[in-house]
Design an enzyme around this catalytic site. Structure first.
Site, PDB file in Angstrom:
ATOM      1  N   SER A 135       4.187  -1.376   7.045  1.00  0.00           N
ATOM      2  CA  SER A 135       3.217  -2.358   6.601  1.00  0.00           C
ATOM      3  C   SER A 135       3.683  -3.702   7.135  1.00  0.00           C
ATOM      4  O   SER A 135       4.792  -4.144   6.831  1.00  0.00           O
ATOM      5  CB  SER A 135       3.194  -2.365   5.067  1.00  0.00           C
ATOM      6  OG  SER A 135       2.413  -3.438   4.602  1.00  0.00           O
ATOM      7  N   LYS A 161       0.255  -0.461   9.770  1.00  0.00           N
ATOM      8  CA  LYS A 161      -0.733  -1.053   8.858  1.00  0.00           C
ATOM      9  C   LYS A 161      -0.534  -2.559   8.907  1.00  0.00           C
ATOM     10  O   LYS A 161       0.597  -3.035   8.837  1.00  0.00           O
ATOM     11  CB  LYS A 161      -0.499  -0.506   7.449  1.00  0.00           C
ATOM     12  CG  LYS A 161      -0.922  -1.391   6.283  1.00  0.00           C
ATOM     13  CD  LYS A 161      -0.715  -0.670   4.955  1.00  0.00           C
ATOM     14  CE  LYS A 161      -0.356  -1.627   3.833  1.00  0.00           C
ATOM     15  NZ  LYS A 161      -0.051  -0.925   2.577  1.00  0.00           N
ATOM     16  N   LYS A 163      -1.742  -6.349   7.332  1.00  0.00           N
ATOM     17  CA  LYS A 163      -2.420  -7.037   6.243  1.00  0.00           C
ATOM     18  C   LYS A 163      -3.537  -7.874   6.826  1.00  0.00           C
ATOM     19  O   LYS A 163      -3.369  -8.503   7.878  1.00  0.00           O
ATOM     20  CB  LYS A 163      -1.415  -7.946   5.509  1.00  0.00           C
ATOM     21  CG  LYS A 163      -0.307  -7.179   4.792  1.00  0.00           C
ATOM     22  CD  LYS A 163      -0.854  -6.468   3.565  1.00  0.00           C
ATOM     23  CE  LYS A 163       0.273  -5.810   2.778  1.00  0.00           C
ATOM     24  NZ  LYS A 163      -0.238  -5.113   1.592  1.00  0.00           N
ATOM     25  N   ASP A 188      -4.855  -3.447   5.314  1.00  0.00           N
ATOM     26  CA  ASP A 188      -4.780  -3.590   3.855  1.00  0.00           C
ATOM     27  C   ASP A 188      -5.245  -4.999   3.489  1.00  0.00           C
ATOM     28  O   ASP A 188      -4.637  -5.984   3.908  1.00  0.00           O
ATOM     29  CB  ASP A 188      -3.330  -3.355   3.382  1.00  0.00           C
ATOM     30  CG  ASP A 188      -3.203  -3.340   1.863  1.00  0.00           C
ATOM     31  OD1 ASP A 188      -4.214  -3.593   1.167  1.00  0.00           O
ATOM     32  OD2 ASP A 188      -2.085  -3.073   1.369  1.00  0.00           O
ATOM     33  N   GLU A 213      -7.588  -0.464   3.266  1.00  0.00           N
ATOM     34  CA  GLU A 213      -7.009  -0.341   1.931  1.00  0.00           C
ATOM     35  C   GLU A 213      -7.483  -1.490   1.048  1.00  0.00           C
ATOM     36  O   GLU A 213      -7.449  -2.655   1.458  1.00  0.00           O
ATOM     37  CB  GLU A 213      -5.473  -0.358   2.096  1.00  0.00           C
ATOM     38  CG  GLU A 213      -4.683   0.002   0.858  1.00  0.00           C
ATOM     39  CD  GLU A 213      -3.177  -0.010   1.153  1.00  0.00           C
ATOM     40  OE1 GLU A 213      -2.778   0.160   2.332  1.00  0.00           O
ATOM     41  OE2 GLU A 213      -2.398  -0.205   0.207  1.00  0.00           O
ATOM     42  N   ASP A 238      -5.706   1.285  -3.640  1.00  0.00           N
ATOM     43  CA  ASP A 238      -4.324   1.041  -4.060  1.00  0.00           C
ATOM     44  C   ASP A 238      -4.391   0.442  -5.474  1.00  0.00           C
ATOM     45  O   ASP A 238      -4.371   1.179  -6.469  1.00  0.00           O
ATOM     46  CB  ASP A 238      -3.654   0.096  -3.035  1.00  0.00           C
ATOM     47  CG  ASP A 238      -2.268  -0.389  -3.439  1.00  0.00           C
ATOM     48  OD1 ASP A 238      -1.830  -0.116  -4.563  1.00  0.00           O
ATOM     49  OD2 ASP A 238      -1.594  -1.064  -2.618  1.00  0.00           O
ATOM     50  N   LYS A 262       1.525   4.626  -5.684  1.00  0.00           N
ATOM     51  CA  LYS A 262       2.759   3.878  -5.925  1.00  0.00           C
ATOM     52  C   LYS A 262       3.213   4.289  -7.309  1.00  0.00           C
ATOM     53  O   LYS A 262       2.475   4.139  -8.286  1.00  0.00           O
ATOM     54  CB  LYS A 262       2.504   2.372  -5.896  1.00  0.00           C
ATOM     55  CG  LYS A 262       2.248   1.830  -4.498  1.00  0.00           C
ATOM     56  CD  LYS A 262       2.007   0.342  -4.511  1.00  0.00           C
ATOM     57  CE  LYS A 262       1.691  -0.137  -3.101  1.00  0.00           C
ATOM     58  NZ  LYS A 262       1.084  -1.480  -3.114  1.00  0.00           N
ATOM     59  N   GLY A 290       4.432   1.230  -0.769  1.00  0.00           N
ATOM     60  CA  GLY A 290       5.720   0.571  -0.973  1.00  0.00           C
ATOM     61  C   GLY A 290       5.539  -0.779  -1.640  1.00  0.00           C
ATOM     62  O   GLY A 290       4.442  -1.346  -1.607  1.00  0.00           O
TER      63      GLY A 290
HETATM   64  O1  OSB Z   1      -0.523  -3.614  -1.071  1.00  0.00           O
HETATM   65  O2  OSB Z   1       0.769  -2.136  -0.268  1.00  0.00           O
HETATM   66  C1  OSB Z   1       0.602  -3.263  -0.758  1.00  0.00           C
HETATM   67  C2  OSB Z   1       3.932  -5.155  -0.732  1.00  0.00           C
HETATM   68  C3  OSB Z   1       3.832  -5.871  -1.895  1.00  0.00           C
HETATM   69  C4  OSB Z   1       2.694  -5.762  -2.645  1.00  0.00           C
HETATM   70  C5  OSB Z   1       1.642  -4.931  -2.239  1.00  0.00           C
HETATM   71  C6  OSB Z   1       1.744  -4.201  -1.065  1.00  0.00           C
HETATM   72  C7  OSB Z   1       2.898  -4.334  -0.291  1.00  0.00           C
HETATM   73  C8  OSB Z   1       3.092  -3.673   0.984  1.00  0.00           C
HETATM   74  C9  OSB Z   1       4.511  -3.489   1.417  1.00  0.00           C
HETATM   75  O3  OSB Z   1       2.190  -3.375   1.725  1.00  0.00           O
HETATM   76  C10 OSB Z   1       4.864  -2.100   1.736  1.00  0.00           C
HETATM   77  C11 OSB Z   1       6.344  -1.990   1.959  1.00  0.00           C
HETATM   78  O4  OSB Z   1       7.104  -1.870   0.975  1.00  0.00           O
HETATM   79  O5  OSB Z   1       6.753  -2.043   3.111  1.00  0.00           O
HETATM   80 MG    MG Z   2      -1.866  -2.030  -0.629  1.00  0.00          MG
END
Ligand code: OSB
Ligand code: MG
Length: 372
Positions: A135, A161, A163, A188, A213, A238, A262, A290
């Site tokens: 991510s 992925k 953001k 995401d 996402e 999510d 999660k 994560g």
């Molecule tokens: O939306 O998946 C998410 C990190 C913090 C809060 C929300 C998210 C995330 C990530 C990080 O996408 C994923 C990772 O731990 O690498």
């Molecule tokens: Mg997410």
């Protein structure tokens, strides 16, 4: 199982690189670790609540007193035979899933160590290796993002992925696809769009994404079903999926075609398994999300990802992407083919470096059965 003590520790760990989502940028983590001592073994859990209540209502300052005043006493007074018993014990406390998961997972962890069994087996997993994705947060410039993607692809990761948010979406996707036409790519949004932007969201279809996402509100499922009908790209939920009933509802009304699990968001391994089972029944793939975990939560995510329904690469990646030095030994490493091998060692297969945890600890509190 006789649980003698529950210890909370807050550790501070700076990230190797900042992580930015639609709700903000984080440079350093405040991580709440839980350990339980039972019958001569110590089990560990990580509370994945953030520094701020931006991803979900929980944050580190709600988790600590919730565990101290409610969950730890329930655990120390209750009759707990296994991790499976925790959810019932904690049910009187509404929500606070991340706080509950930290404790429940510590019990599973202790149980696995006590039985000299791998945690993944105890959870019912079967995979001997898991597929990893990354991510990648919002960067200062699209060029910086492309550089990061290049590094992760070279490391072997099987899914990228990125953001997105309004203003950092179609423009960056165009640049990514111009350079890598065929990689497995997803986005995401962390709830940064609304349903009146459906025309804009439909433009994402051109980029052949594996999924989008959580495009809409964090607490909304029904409107995602409306959106899913209007776009081709598969929606993955999510934030909206808090438990297996949410998952069942979302899949029944067609609000998504993929679910991100999660373990903290849904309240522990027991509920995570239920969400997994619901998705299996609907024939829908899940993957492990994560929360920028330390090695404790990372080890648990790896164990969970061995369940059969985890058919897509998770946001489960190498320790060194986050930390200069992780608190486990060995650190989580990803092979050149983008997989993590699953160990047959008892517990998670990763040992906690208690000396390092001690050095990083800024506050600590222990609760014992006799004090209640
Ligand atoms: O939306 O998946 C998410 C990190 C913090 C809060 C929300 C998210 C995330 C990530 C990080 O996408 C994923 C990772 O731990 O690498
Ligand atoms: Mg997410």
């Amino acid at each position: 199982m006789k649980i003698e003590a529950v210890t909370l520790r807050e550790i501070h760990m700076p990230l190797v690189h900042f992580f930015e989502t639609s709700f903000g940028r984080v440079h350093s983590r405040r991580i709440l670790l839980v350990s339980i001592d039972a019958d001569g073994v110590r089990g560990w859990g990580e509370c994945v609540a953030g520094e701020d209540p931006f991803y979900s209502p929980e944050w580190i300052e709600t988790a600590w007193p919730t565990i101290k005043h409610y969950l730890a006493p329930a655990l120390l007074q209750g009759e707990v035979q296994s991790g499976r018993d925790c959810a019932t014990l904690f049910a009187r406390v509404r929500s606070h899933h991340m706080a509950k998961a930290a404790l429940e997972n510590a019990v599973w962890d202790a149980e696995a160590r006590q039985q000299q069994q791998p945690l993944w087996k105890l959870l019912g997993g079967s995979r001997r290796e898991i597929a990893c994705g990354v991510s990648i947060g919002i960067q200062d410039s699209p060029e910086q993002l492309l550089e990061k993607i290049e590094t992760e692809l070279a490391a072997g990761y099987r899914r990228i992925k990125v953001k997105v948010k309004p203003g950092w979406d179609l423009n960056v996707l165009e640049k990514i696809r111009a350079r890598w036409a065929d990689i497995l790519l997803s986005v995401d949004a962390n709830s940064s769009y609304t349903l009146d932007q459906v025309e804009h969201l439909r433009k994402f279809d051109a980029f052949k994404l594996l999924m989008i996402e959580q495009p809409l509100w964090n607490d909304e499922i029904y409107l995602h079903a409306r959106l899913q009908k209007a776009i081709q790209t598969a929606i993955c939920l999510d934030e909206s999926i808090r438990h297996s009933r949410d998952a069942d509802f979302a899949l029944e009304i067609g609000a998504c075609r993929i679910i991100n699990i999660k373990v903290g968001r849904v309240g522990g391994f027991t509920e995570a398994k239920k969400v997994h089972d619901v998705a299996q029944r609907h024939g829908v793939p899940v993957w492990c999300g994560g929360m920028l975990e330390s090695g404790v939560g990372r080890g648990h995510n790896i164990a969970l990802s061995t369940l059969e329904g985890f058919r897509l690469p998770g946001d489960v990646s190498a320790s060194k992407r986050y930390w200069k030095e992780d608190i486990i030994e060995p650190e989580v490493e990803v092979r050149a083919d983008g997989t993590i091998p699953i160990s047959d060692a008892p517990g998670t297969g990763y040992q906690i470096r208690e000396d390092l945890v001690k050095k990083l600890t800024v506050r600590e509190e222990t609760f014992r059965a006799r004090d209640i």
